[in-house]
Motif scaffolding. Structure first.
Motif, PDB file in Angstrom:
ATOM      1  N   LEU A   1      -1.998   1.090  10.479  1.00  0.00           N
ATOM      2  CA  LEU A   1      -1.510   1.724   9.264  1.00  0.00           C
ATOM      3  C   LEU A   1      -0.025   1.988   9.413  1.00  0.00           C
ATOM      4  CD1 LEU A   1      -1.873   3.228   6.550  1.00  0.00           C
ATOM      5  CD2 LEU A   1      -2.504   5.247   7.885  1.00  0.00           C
ATOM      6  N   SER A   2       0.755   1.452   8.484  1.00  0.00           N
ATOM      7  CA  SER A   2       2.186   1.700   8.452  1.00  0.00           C
ATOM      8  C   SER A   2       2.580   1.942   6.999  1.00  0.00           C
ATOM      9  CB  SER A   2       2.956   0.510   9.031  1.00  0.00           C
ATOM     10  OG  SER A   2       4.341   0.713   8.850  1.00  0.00           O
ATOM     11  N   LEU A   3       2.559   3.205   6.588  1.00  0.00           N
ATOM     12  CA  LEU A   3       2.906   3.515   5.202  1.00  0.00           C
ATOM     13  C   LEU A   3       4.392   3.324   4.934  1.00  0.00           C
ATOM     14  CD1 LEU A   3       0.628   6.588   4.426  1.00  0.00           C
ATOM     15  CD2 LEU A   3       0.337   4.210   3.717  1.00  0.00           C
ATOM     16  N   ASP A   4       5.227   3.418   5.967  1.00  0.00           N
ATOM     17  CA  ASP A   4       6.655   3.143   5.790  1.00  0.00           C
ATOM     18  C   ASP A   4       6.879   1.716   5.302  1.00  0.00           C
ATOM     19  OD1 ASP A   4       7.277   5.675   6.644  1.00  0.00           O
ATOM     20  OD2 ASP A   4       7.682   5.067   8.704  1.00  0.00           O
ATOM     21  N   LYS A   5       6.099   0.784   5.851  1.00  0.00           N
ATOM     22  CA  LYS A   5       6.193  -0.620   5.452  1.00  0.00           C
ATOM     23  C   LYS A   5       5.197  -0.969   4.352  1.00  0.00           C
ATOM     24  CE  LYS A   5       7.680  -2.282   9.968  1.00  0.00           C
ATOM     25  NZ  LYS A   5       7.354  -3.175  11.082  1.00  0.00           N
TER      26      LYS A   5
ATOM     27  N   VAL B   1       0.853  -1.186   0.000  1.00  0.00           N
ATOM     28  CA  VAL B   1       0.000   0.000   0.000  1.00  0.00           C
ATOM     29  C   VAL B   1       0.891   1.240   0.000  1.00  0.00           C
ATOM     30  CG1 VAL B   1      -1.743   1.293   1.285  1.00  0.00           C
ATOM     31  CG2 VAL B   1      -1.841  -1.201   1.200  1.00  0.00           C
ATOM     32  N   ASN B   2       0.655   2.141  -0.966  1.00  0.00           N
ATOM     33  CA  ASN B   2       1.436   3.373  -1.060  1.00  0.00           C
ATOM     34  C   ASN B   2       0.803   4.537  -0.308  1.00  0.00           C
ATOM     35  OD1 ASN B   2       3.249   2.058  -2.769  1.00  0.00           O
ATOM     36  ND2 ASN B   2       2.054   2.584  -4.562  1.00  0.00           N
ATOM     37  N   ASP B   3      -0.545   4.587  -0.291  1.00  0.00           N
ATOM     38  CA  ASP B   3      -1.218   5.726   0.337  1.00  0.00           C
ATOM     39  C   ASP B   3      -2.670   5.372   0.627  1.00  0.00           C
ATOM     40  OD1 ASP B   3      -1.540   8.265   1.343  1.00  0.00           O
ATOM     41  OD2 ASP B   3      -1.486   9.278  -0.599  1.00  0.00           O
ATOM     42  N   VAL B   4      -3.220   5.987   1.661  1.00  0.00           N
ATOM     43  CA  VAL B   4      -4.649   5.909   1.955  1.00  0.00           C
ATOM     44  C   VAL B   4      -5.238   7.232   1.487  1.00  0.00           C
ATOM     45  CG1 VAL B   4      -6.407   5.693   3.744  1.00  0.00           C
ATOM     46  CG2 VAL B   4      -4.266   4.419   3.936  1.00  0.00           C
ATOM     47  N   LEU B   5      -6.062   7.188   0.428  1.00  0.00           N
ATOM     48  CA  LEU B   5      -6.597   8.410  -0.160  1.00  0.00           C
ATOM     49  C   LEU B   5      -7.823   8.920   0.565  1.00  0.00           C
ATOM     50  CD1 LEU B   5      -6.068   7.497  -3.892  1.00  0.00           C
ATOM     51  CD2 LEU B   5      -4.608   8.857  -2.406  1.00  0.00           C
ATOM     52  N   SER B   6      -8.689   8.017   1.007  1.00  0.00           N
ATOM     53  CA  SER B   6      -9.859   8.417   1.789  1.00  0.00           C
ATOM     54  C   SER B   6     -10.411   7.199   2.499  1.00  0.00           C
ATOM     55  CB  SER B   6     -10.939   9.037   0.897  1.00  0.00           C
ATOM     56  OG  SER B   6     -11.508   8.068   0.048  1.00  0.00           O
ATOM     57  N   PHE B   7     -11.150   7.466   3.579  1.00  0.00           N
ATOM     58  CA  PHE B   7     -11.816   6.363   4.271  1.00  0.00           C
ATOM     59  C   PHE B   7     -12.958   6.904   5.111  1.00  0.00           C
ATOM     60  CE2 PHE B   7      -8.523   7.715   7.176  1.00  0.00           C
ATOM     61  CZ  PHE B   7      -9.122   7.659   8.418  1.00  0.00           C
ATOM     62  N   ASP B   8     -14.003   6.098   5.222  1.00  0.00           N
ATOM     63  CA  ASP B   8     -15.094   6.327   6.162  1.00  0.00           C
ATOM     64  C   ASP B   8     -15.639   4.958   6.549  1.00  0.00           C
ATOM     65  OD1 ASP B   8     -17.020   5.526   4.205  1.00  0.00           O
ATOM     66  OD2 ASP B   8     -17.222   7.585   3.503  1.00  0.00           O
ATOM     67  N   VAL B   9     -16.745   4.903   7.237  1.00  0.00           N
ATOM     68  CA  VAL B   9     -17.238   3.621   7.747  1.00  0.00           C
ATOM     69  C   VAL B   9     -17.768   2.703   6.647  1.00  0.00           C
ATOM     70  CG1 VAL B   9     -17.756   4.486  10.048  1.00  0.00           C
ATOM     71  CG2 VAL B   9     -19.502   4.579   8.281  1.00  0.00           C
ATOM     72  N   ASN B  10     -18.009   3.229   5.441  1.00  0.00           N
ATOM     73  CA  ASN B  10     -18.555   2.417   4.349  1.00  0.00           C
ATOM     74  C   ASN B  10     -17.585   2.182   3.195  1.00  0.00           C
ATOM     75  OD1 ASN B  10     -21.185   2.170   5.517  1.00  0.00           O
ATOM     76  ND2 ASN B  10     -21.517   4.300   4.968  1.00  0.00           N
ATOM     77  N   GLU B  11     -16.478   2.943   3.130  1.00  0.00           N
ATOM     78  CA  GLU B  11     -15.601   2.839   1.968  1.00  0.00           C
ATOM     79  C   GLU B  11     -14.188   3.294   2.314  1.00  0.00           C
ATOM     80  OE1 GLU B  11     -17.116   4.019  -2.056  1.00  0.00           O
ATOM     81  OE2 GLU B  11     -15.654   5.612  -1.727  1.00  0.00           O
ATOM     82  N   ILE B  12     -13.204   2.548   1.816  1.00  0.00           N
ATOM     83  CA  ILE B  12     -11.796   2.909   1.982  1.00  0.00           C
ATOM     84  C   ILE B  12     -11.158   2.884   0.610  1.00  0.00           C
ATOM     85  CG2 ILE B  12      -9.584   2.253   3.013  1.00  0.00           C
ATOM     86  CD1 ILE B  12     -11.192   0.930   5.282  1.00  0.00           C
TER      87      ILE B  12
END
Length: 96
Positions: free
Chosen positions: A59-63, A27-38
């Motif tokens: 969440l560990s974006l370094d890894k 995983v390179n990045d988390v662009l958005s998230f809420d209780v129904n969609e990530i």
């Protein structure tokens, strides 16, 4: 140690357990998230996870690692080629 055969990319792996927990790598990045969609940017393209009561528990974006809990209904991949194109919405790029 970095895998030189992979061009510097982290391997992408998705492990789903009982539709309640999910562990992802690459995983390179988390662009958005809420209780129904990530929405994640991964080494294999954009990944949309849909469900209910979703929670990013680790969440560990370094890894490049993400753990998700909740009711997981679907995974949808799309290409990242159009990512960042001016004048287009994120959803328009996802569903090309």
């Amino acid at each position: 140690m970095e895998d030189l055969n992979n061009g510097g990319k982290r391997p992408h792996k998705l492990m789903l357990t009982g539709r309640r927990t999910c562990a992802l790598t690459g995983v390179n990045d988390v662009l958005s998230f809420d209780v129904n969609e990530i929405l994640l940017e991964t080494e294999q393209g954009m990944l949309m996870i849909r469900g209910g009561e979703l929670h990013v528990s680790r969440l560990s974006l370094d890894k490049g690692e993400v753990d998700i809990d909740g009711r997981i209904d679907s995974f949808t991949y799309s290409e990242t080629a159009g990512y960042g194109t001016k004048g287009e919405s994120l959803l328009a790029r996802l569903f090309k």
